[in-house]
Scaffold this motif. Structure first.
Motif, PDB file in Angstrom:
ATOM      1  N   TRP A 184       0.832  -1.202   0.000  1.00 29.27           N
ATOM      2  CA  TRP A 184       0.000   0.000   0.000  1.00 29.27           C
ATOM      3  C   TRP A 184       0.871   1.260   0.000  1.00 29.27           C
ATOM      4  O   TRP A 184       0.580   2.226  -0.716  1.00 29.27           O
ATOM      5  CB  TRP A 184      -0.904  -0.022   1.229  1.00 29.27           C
ATOM      6  N   SER A 185       1.939   1.246   0.778  1.00 25.89           N
ATOM      7  CA  SER A 185       2.834   2.403   0.827  1.00 25.89           C
ATOM      8  C   SER A 185       3.492   2.654  -0.528  1.00 25.89           C
ATOM      9  O   SER A 185       3.626   3.803  -0.970  1.00 25.89           O
ATOM     10  CB  SER A 185       3.914   2.196   1.894  1.00 25.89           C
ATOM     11  N   LEU A 186       3.890   1.572  -1.202  1.00 25.51           N
ATOM     12  CA  LEU A 186       4.494   1.739  -2.524  1.00 25.51           C
ATOM     13  C   LEU A 186       3.495   2.317  -3.521  1.00 25.51           C
ATOM     14  O   LEU A 186       3.848   3.152  -4.356  1.00 25.51           O
ATOM     15  CB  LEU A 186       5.029   0.392  -3.027  1.00 25.51           C
ATOM     16  N   SER A 187       2.251   1.868  -3.434  1.00 27.18           N
ATOM     17  CA  SER A 187       1.232   2.418  -4.340  1.00 27.18           C
ATOM     18  C   SER A 187       0.980   3.892  -4.056  1.00 27.18           C
ATOM     19  O   SER A 187       0.810   4.696  -4.983  1.00 27.18           O
ATOM     20  CB  SER A 187      -0.065   1.617  -4.211  1.00 27.18           C
ATOM     21  N   VAL A 188       0.967   4.269  -2.772  1.00 26.59           N
ATOM     22  CA  VAL A 188       0.793   5.684  -2.419  1.00 26.59           C
ATOM     23  C   VAL A 188       1.971   6.505  -2.923  1.00 26.59           C
ATOM     24  O   VAL A 188       1.804   7.622  -3.438  1.00 26.59           O
ATOM     25  CB  VAL A 188       0.627   5.833  -0.896  1.00 26.59           C
ATOM     26  N   LEU A 189       3.185   5.950  -2.793  1.00 24.82           N
ATOM     27  CA  LEU A 189       4.367   6.660  -3.266  1.00 24.82           C
ATOM     28  C   LEU A 189       4.325   6.847  -4.777  1.00 24.82           C
ATOM     29  O   LEU A 189       4.644   7.927  -5.287  1.00 24.82           O
ATOM     30  CB  LEU A 189       5.620   5.885  -2.856  1.00 24.82           C
ATOM     31  N   ARG A 190       3.920   5.794  -5.491  1.00 25.14           N
ATOM     32  CA  ARG A 190       3.819   5.928  -6.951  1.00 25.14           C
ATOM     33  C   ARG A 190       2.755   6.963  -7.321  1.00 25.14           C
ATOM     34  O   ARG A 190       2.935   7.727  -8.286  1.00 25.14           O
ATOM     35  CB  ARG A 190       3.489   4.567  -7.565  1.00 25.14           C
ATOM     36  N   MET A 191       1.655   6.983  -6.587  1.00 26.09           N
ATOM     37  CA  MET A 191       0.615   7.965  -6.870  1.00 26.09           C
ATOM     38  C   MET A 191       1.128   9.377  -6.614  1.00 26.09           C
ATOM     39  O   MET A 191       0.853  10.307  -7.384  1.00 26.09           O
ATOM     40  CB  MET A 191      -0.608   7.686  -5.995  1.00 26.09           C
ATOM     41  N   GLU A 192       1.904   9.542  -5.549  1.00 28.12           N
ATOM     42  CA  GLU A 192       2.473  10.847  -5.254  1.00 28.12           C
ATOM     43  C   GLU A 192       3.444  11.277  -6.344  1.00 28.12           C
ATOM     44  O   GLU A 192       3.438  12.433  -6.776  1.00 28.12           O
ATOM     45  CB  GLU A 192       3.191  10.794  -3.904  1.00 28.12           C
ATOM     46  N   GLN A 193       4.275  10.349  -6.807  1.00 29.25           N
ATOM     47  CA  GLN A 193       5.204  10.673  -7.886  1.00 29.25           C
ATOM     48  C   GLN A 193       4.455  11.029  -9.167  1.00 29.25           C
ATOM     49  O   GLN A 193       4.854  11.941  -9.903  1.00 29.25           O
ATOM     50  CB  GLN A 193       6.149   9.500  -8.125  1.00 29.25           C
ATOM     51  N   ALA A 194       3.361  10.301  -9.430  1.00 33.61           N
ATOM     52  CA  ALA A 194       2.564  10.605 -10.621  1.00 33.61           C
ATOM     53  C   ALA A 194       1.942  11.994 -10.518  1.00 33.61           C
ATOM     54  O   ALA A 194       1.869  12.738 -11.510  1.00 33.61           O
ATOM     55  CB  ALA A 194       1.481   9.545 -10.802  1.00 33.61           C
ATOM     56  N   GLU A 195       1.489  12.364  -9.309  1.00 42.12           N
ATOM     57  CA  GLU A 195       0.906  13.689  -9.131  1.00 42.12           C
ATOM     58  C   GLU A 195       1.946  14.782  -9.337  1.00 42.12           C
ATOM     59  O   GLU A 195       1.673  15.813  -9.955  1.00 42.12           O
ATOM     60  CB  GLU A 195       0.290  13.801  -7.736  1.00 42.12           C
ATOM     61  N   ARG A 196       3.149  14.547  -8.816  1.00 41.06           N
ATOM     62  CA  ARG A 196       4.199  15.540  -9.005  1.00 41.06           C
ATOM     63  C   ARG A 196       4.603  15.655 -10.466  1.00 41.06           C
ATOM     64  O   ARG A 196       4.839  16.752 -10.977  1.00 41.06           O
ATOM     65  CB  ARG A 196       5.415  15.172  -8.153  1.00 41.06           C
ATOM     66  N   LEU A 197       4.677  14.510 -11.159  1.00 43.60           N
ATOM     67  CA  LEU A 197       4.991  14.543 -12.585  1.00 43.60           C
ATOM     68  C   LEU A 197       3.910  15.278 -13.353  1.00 43.60           C
ATOM     69  O   LEU A 197       4.191  16.063 -14.268  1.00 43.60           O
ATOM     70  CB  LEU A 197       5.159  13.119 -13.118  1.00 43.60           C
ATOM     71  N   SER A 198       2.642  15.031 -12.971  1.00 48.77           N
ATOM     72  CA  SER A 198       1.540  15.723 -13.631  1.00 48.77           C
ATOM     73  C   SER A 198       1.617  17.219 -13.386  1.00 48.77           C
ATOM     74  O   SER A 198       1.360  18.024 -14.293  1.00 48.77           O
ATOM     75  CB  SER A 198       0.211  15.165 -13.124  1.00 48.77           C
ATOM     76  N   ALA A 199       1.983  17.606 -12.156  1.00 49.05           N
ATOM     77  CA  ALA A 199       2.114  19.035 -11.862  1.00 49.05           C
ATOM     78  C   ALA A 199       3.242  19.656 -12.678  1.00 49.05           C
ATOM     79  O   ALA A 199       3.125  20.789 -13.170  1.00 49.05           O
ATOM     80  CB  ALA A 199       2.362  19.239 -10.373  1.00 49.05           C
ATOM     81  N   THR A 200       4.342  18.902 -12.851  1.00 57.11           N
ATOM     82  CA  THR A 200       5.451  19.408 -13.649  1.00 57.11           C
ATOM     83  C   THR A 200       5.040  19.578 -15.106  1.00 57.11           C
ATOM     84  O   THR A 200       5.360  20.591 -15.744  1.00 57.11           O
ATOM     85  CB  THR A 200       6.651  18.450 -13.552  1.00 57.11           C
ATOM     86  N   GLU A 201       4.331  18.585 -15.627  1.00 59.63           N
ATOM     87  CA  GLU A 201       3.876  18.675 -17.017  1.00 59.63           C
ATOM     88  C   GLU A 201       2.885  19.814 -17.193  1.00 59.63           C
ATOM     89  O   GLU A 201       2.885  20.501 -18.221  1.00 59.63           O
ATOM     90  CB  GLU A 201       3.237  17.345 -17.441  1.00 59.63           C
ATOM     91  N   THR A 202       2.026  20.023 -16.183  1.00 56.17           N
ATOM     92  CA  THR A 202       1.085  21.143 -16.258  1.00 56.17           C
ATOM     93  C   THR A 202       1.828  22.465 -16.283  1.00 56.17           C
ATOM     94  O   THR A 202       1.470  23.391 -17.037  1.00 56.17           O
ATOM     95  CB  THR A 202       0.128  21.093 -15.056  1.00 56.17           C
ATOM     96  N   GLY A 203       2.886  22.577 -15.454  1.00 56.48           N
ATOM     97  CA  GLY A 203       3.686  23.796 -15.476  1.00 56.48           C
ATOM     98  C   GLY A 203       4.348  24.023 -16.821  1.00 56.48           C
ATOM     99  O   GLY A 203       4.401  25.156 -17.317  1.00 56.48           O
TER     100      GLY A 203
END
Length: 432
Positions: A184-203
């Motif tokens: 579960w922690s790994l899935s949360v970490l991957r989701m967090e990384q995906a959100e940060r990547l999405s924020a970077t792409e949005t920027g």
């Protein structure tokens, strides 16, 4: 380097508070896990030491030492799985031996505090490391459950089998729970990384949109003014009859320069907008340096142009040197960079040293192309024309990308010199 106390306190608060945007979720989980495991280990030591010493009749020093090793295994397992595994096995085995002579009513071979410390270590290994570490400790506990009664007891502990079943089942449950929490922690970490990547792409997307907006405004504002200049300069001979030939040539040079600037601006606009149908007009090359110098001379500045190529003589002063072969004697990308170097150096000299004499030297020895542009001190104290202060940085990037070097600085007589050395040959050619 030591940080101030206030900085350390702020960092500690950011790690422990429930603010998702403050710090990484995985990092906060590690901090909380360290805290909980340490508290649990200290509690087990405080309870297990007196229970082992008084209830099982063990020497207090031995009880303290073996209990510390057994409970410290969980803390060691947070960082080093092999250390936690070894300490847990050694502590559990030692406590099993020293408590073998306990009364039948006391649980053995796994006293309650030893059992809880063992399960805590199994949980930490499953949560923090690969599954085989927790499996190894669980298997070691099961083997100790089977071997200890056979080796140390002659039926004096009838509840040993039940005690072992409790240990095996409870530690197995902790191992399974730890593995699930880890996933579960790994899935949360991957989701967090995906959100940060999405924020970077949005920027980046917003940056591109802003760049397109600037490109449109650049075109609307500058293109109109440049077009007006071009039209006025081109029609001056018809609108103002009686102009002498020198003035007419001056207006023609202004019109040609403005048309050239409009063409380059359209190319820049296409690059900024990212269109596939960007203008495909030929880019300037080394042979266009002569025309650039001639158009700059039209402004009244004195420019001396020297050009020398491998196998050819020097051409001095007039700027009409010819190459030894048709076309440019250097690759196109090198020629384009050399042209931009000369263009930027001339612009800087006109802007910051009005009235100075400029010398442009282009030398090609077949291996490197050396471009040097120097100017004498200005002959009048005019206010320098403001600029973006990005020209030399852009030239340095262009030249460095080709593996060349750039040097710029004042000369001994108070002037300024810009020198760029560009490799003509590919330093690492691809074999055929």
């Amino acid at each position: 380097m030591d940080h101030p106390p206030q900085t350390r306190r702020r960092r500690l608060r950011s790690l422990t508070r429930l603010d998702v945007s403050a710090v990484s979720i995985a990092r906060r989980e590690v901090v909380w896990l360290w805290s909980l495991v340490s508290i649990a280990a200290v509690t087990l030591v405080a309870v297990g030491w007196p229970v082992t010493a008084s209830g099982y009749g063990t020497h207090p020093a031995a009880a303290m030492a073996f209990t510390l090793v057994n409970c410290a295994a969980a803390i060691l397992a947070m960082r080093w799985p092999w250390a936690g595994l070894s300490a847990s096995i050694a502590g559990s085995a030692a406590l099993t031996v020293v408590t073998a002579g306990a009364a039948p009513e006391w649980p053995w071979p796994w006293p309650v505090t030893v059992l809880l410390a063992h399960c805590l270590t199994v949980f930490v290994l499953a949560l923090r490391h690969s599954w085989y570490w927790a499996s190894s400790l669980w298997l070691a506990g099961a083997m100790l459950t089977v071997l200890a009664p056979a080796a140390l007891s002659d039926g004096g502990h009838p509840a040993a089998f039940a005690n072992g079943v409790v240990l095996v089942s409870l530690s197995g449950g902790f191992a399974l729970f730890g593995v699930l929490v880890r996933l579960w922690s790994l899935s949360v970490l991957r989701m967090e990384q995906a959100e940060r990547l999405s924020a970077t792409e949005t920027g980046r997307r917003r940056e591109l949109e802003e760049r397109n907006r600037i490109a449109r405004e650049l075109h609307d504002v500058v293109a109109h003014s440049m077009s007006v200049i071009t039209v006025q300069a081109s029609t001056a001979r018809y609108r103002l009859p009686g102009l002498d030939e020198a003035v007419q040539r001056e207006f023609e040079e202004i019109a040609a320069s403005s048309r050239r600037a409009l063409g380059e601006m359209r190319g820049l606009l296409g690059i900024l907008r990212g269109h596939d149908d960007a203008p495909t007009a030929p880019l300037p090359t080394l042979s266009d340096v002569t025309g650039l110098i001639e158009s700059t001379r039209a402004s009244g500045v004195t420019i001396t142009y020297r050009e020398a190529h491998a196998g050819a003589g020097d051409a001095d002063g007039a700027g009409d040197a010819e190459s030894t072969a048709e076309g440019d004697p250097v690759p196109e990308v090198v020629g384009l960079t050399a042209f931009r170097v000369v263009q930027e150096a001339l612009s800087n000299a006109l802007r910051h040293a009005p009235g100075s004499a400029i010398t442009v030297t282009v030398t090609d020895d077949g291996h490197v192309l050396r471009v040097a542009v120097s100017n004498t001190p200005p002959d009048r104290d005019d206010e320098p024309t403001p600029g973006a202060r990005l020209g030399l940085a852009g030239i340095r990037e262009r030249v460095t990308a080709l593996g060349g070097t750039v040097s710029a600085g004042p000369t001994l007589d108070g002037g300024f010199q810009l020198t760029a050395i560009l490799p003509v040959e590919d330093p690492d050619p691809i074999p055929a």
